[in-house]
Write an enzyme that holds these catalytic residues in place. Structure first.
Site, PDB file in Angstrom:
ATOM      1  N   LYS A  22     -51.588 -39.205  -4.846  1.00 41.96           N
ATOM      2  CA  LYS A  22     -51.267 -38.552  -3.568  1.00 41.96           C
ATOM      3  C   LYS A  22     -52.448 -38.652  -2.603  1.00 41.96           C
ATOM      4  CE  LYS A  22     -50.969 -34.007  -3.661  1.00 41.96           C
ATOM      5  NZ  LYS A  22     -51.973 -33.376  -2.778  1.00 41.96           N
ATOM      6  N   SER A  23     -53.653 -38.494  -3.135  1.00 38.01           N
ATOM      7  CA  SER A  23     -54.849 -38.554  -2.296  1.00 38.01           C
ATOM      8  C   SER A  23     -55.004 -39.922  -1.652  1.00 38.01           C
ATOM      9  CB  SER A  23     -56.098 -38.240  -3.129  1.00 38.01           C
ATOM     10  OG  SER A  23     -56.048 -36.934  -3.642  1.00 38.01           O
ATOM     11  N   SER A 178     -67.392 -32.189  -2.989  1.00 41.41           N
ATOM     12  CA  SER A 178     -66.393 -33.229  -3.301  1.00 41.41           C
ATOM     13  C   SER A 178     -66.790 -34.609  -2.778  1.00 41.41           C
ATOM     14  CB  SER A 178     -65.023 -32.833  -2.743  1.00 41.41           C
ATOM     15  OG  SER A 178     -64.581 -31.628  -3.296  1.00 41.41           O
ATOM     16  N   ASP A 298     -59.774 -29.838  -8.336  1.00 47.26           N
ATOM     17  CA  ASP A 298     -58.334 -29.800  -8.604  1.00 47.26           C
ATOM     18  C   ASP A 298     -57.991 -29.821 -10.088  1.00 47.26           C
ATOM     19  OD1 ASP A 298     -57.524 -29.521  -6.014  1.00 47.26           O
ATOM     20  OD2 ASP A 298     -57.049 -31.631  -5.695  1.00 47.26           O
TER      21      ASP A 298
END
Length: 416
Positions: A22-23, A178, A298
């Site tokens: 999805k990223s 991140s 996540d």
């Protein structure tokens, strides 16, 4: 839809095909909208990516009749589309979403775009969606943003940077959160021919007005989705083997940290062709797992639930961004694990789980409109019967999840 999960698996062997990240998909969908010569393969079939694609394909309307794009729970789409529509001259849009989305801050990104010359106003509460955007030609090129915010804010700016007349010089103030997701964004920009530089706390992106060279880019499968199978293998007997497709050993995705983390929990990962094979080859020998997940928050829910199922403790740090996800994930984890007889405490950016002795059976796990809550708790079905409430929430990132779960031999039955 509430599901009862039960398992009597003794010899687990499975092959699972997981769709694109999805990223990566959402980043590439935005780049494809900017540069139509790009074609994509193995894109995510998640709700978030469908929402992103629909918004990008929407028809332009006159400024007096602004288009309304409802992106539901899709935080990535909200951040990326805010930047995209800001640099789309002649396009006016109101970006809105679910009730939870209207509670998720976007002020940091909006202020950064406004510094560059974007025209964005709040429809209701300042700092939160819905927001009205009137696309502009952006000529300014220098902006700063706090480095410890969600990397999605930073990536949103980087993705539209090649379309800015003078590119972008982005300064990140403070300790960066991140980093792998920022590097993923830059790597994808490089792949389509954009020149970038990331040194210390400064990122430079050169402009790329036109990219006429046809390109086909293949999206790697989603590592966040793979995390639940790492958990299954860790909680299974020695000899368990699951093959997942399609994955790269040199992945751009930060959640590839799973390989090293789960090695400590008895899971061996082998890469073969375009697949990775997860094997339970040894027992774990930990009393407590200690991880800094600043670069991959996540996977925190999956790791905590795995440790609980193994009866060991864990201390996870670098979790401050989990407070503003689909739910406050730290408080949600504390509430649901406590139902299962866990002893757990959380702070603003950390979580501590004590070693456990028992797991309560037939507990109903609430999911808080959060796909990762549903999927992270599912592996406990290998140990005790468990109920997942509002289980359809998995469609946000992994619509095929429950069908794939049945392939493992887990009984999945709908209950009232």
């Amino acid at each position: 839809m509430n599901l009862l999960l039960q398992s009597a698996i003794s010899d687990l062997k499975a092959n699972i095909l997981i769709t694109g990240s999805k990223s990566e998909t959402n980043r590439l969908l935005l780049l494809q909208a900017l540069y139509p010569s790009i074609s994509l393969k193995n894109t995510s079939n998640s709700d978030d990516s469908e929402v992103m694609l629909k918004a990008l394909q929407s028809t332009k309307k006159a400024s007096s009749d602004a288009q309304i794009s409802d992106i539901h729970h899709a935080g990535t789409a909200m951040r990326f589309l805010t930047a995209y529509f800001s640099v789309s001259p002649g396009h006016e849009v109101v970006l809105t979403g679910s009730q939870r989305m209207t509670e998720r801050p976007i002020k940091v990104l909006v202020e950064a775009l406004q510094q560059l010359g974007a025209e964005i106003t709040y429809e209701k509460e300042e700092g939160y969606p819905p927001i009205r955007i009137k696309g502009q030609k952006i000529t300014k090129s220098k902006v700063s943003i706090p480095a410890n915010v969600s990397s999605q804010y930073i990536s949103a700016l980087l993705l539209v940077a090649p379309q800015l007349e003078n590119g972008l010089e982005l300064t990140l103030v403070g300790e960066i959160t991140s980093v792998p997701y920022i590097k993923m964004t830059l790597a994808l920009l490089n792949e389509i021919g954009v020149e970038t530089k990331f040194k210390e706390n400064s990122i430079t992106v050169k402009p790329l007005a036109i990219n006429s060279k046809p390109q086909t880019l293949t999206v790697e499968s989603d590592w966040s989705s793979a995390s639940y199978f790492f958990s299954v293998v860790a909680l299974s007997e020695i000899g368990t083997e699951i093959r997942l497709s399609s994955y790269k050993q040199n992945s751009l995705q930060g959640d590839a940290a799973l390989v090293e983390i789960y090695k400590e929990l008895g899971v061996t990962t082998v890469f073969e062709d375009d697949s990775m094979i997860l094997r339970k080859e040894a027992s774990y020998n930990l009393q407590s797992l200690i991880c800094d997940l600043n670069s991959s928050p996540d996977i925190a829910q999956t790791i905590v639930v795995t440790c609980f199922g193994l009866g060991i403790g864990c201390h996870l740090t670098g979790l401050h961004t989990l407070k503003i996800k689909e739910t406050d994930r730290l408080e949600a984890l504390k509430a649901e694990l406590t139902k299962l007889d866990a002893v757990i405490s959380v702070t603003e950016d950390s979580l501590t789980l004590d070693p456990s002795v028992t797991i309560a059976e037939n507990v109903a796990i609430d999911t808080y409109n959060d796909h990762r809550m549903a999927m992270a708790f599912a592996p406990l079905a290998l140990l005790v019967p468990i109920v997942i409430n509002d289980a359809e929430v998995v469609s946000k990132s992994y619509p095929d999840f429950w069908n794939d779960w049945k392939q493992l031999g887990v009984s999945v039955s709908e209950i009232a």
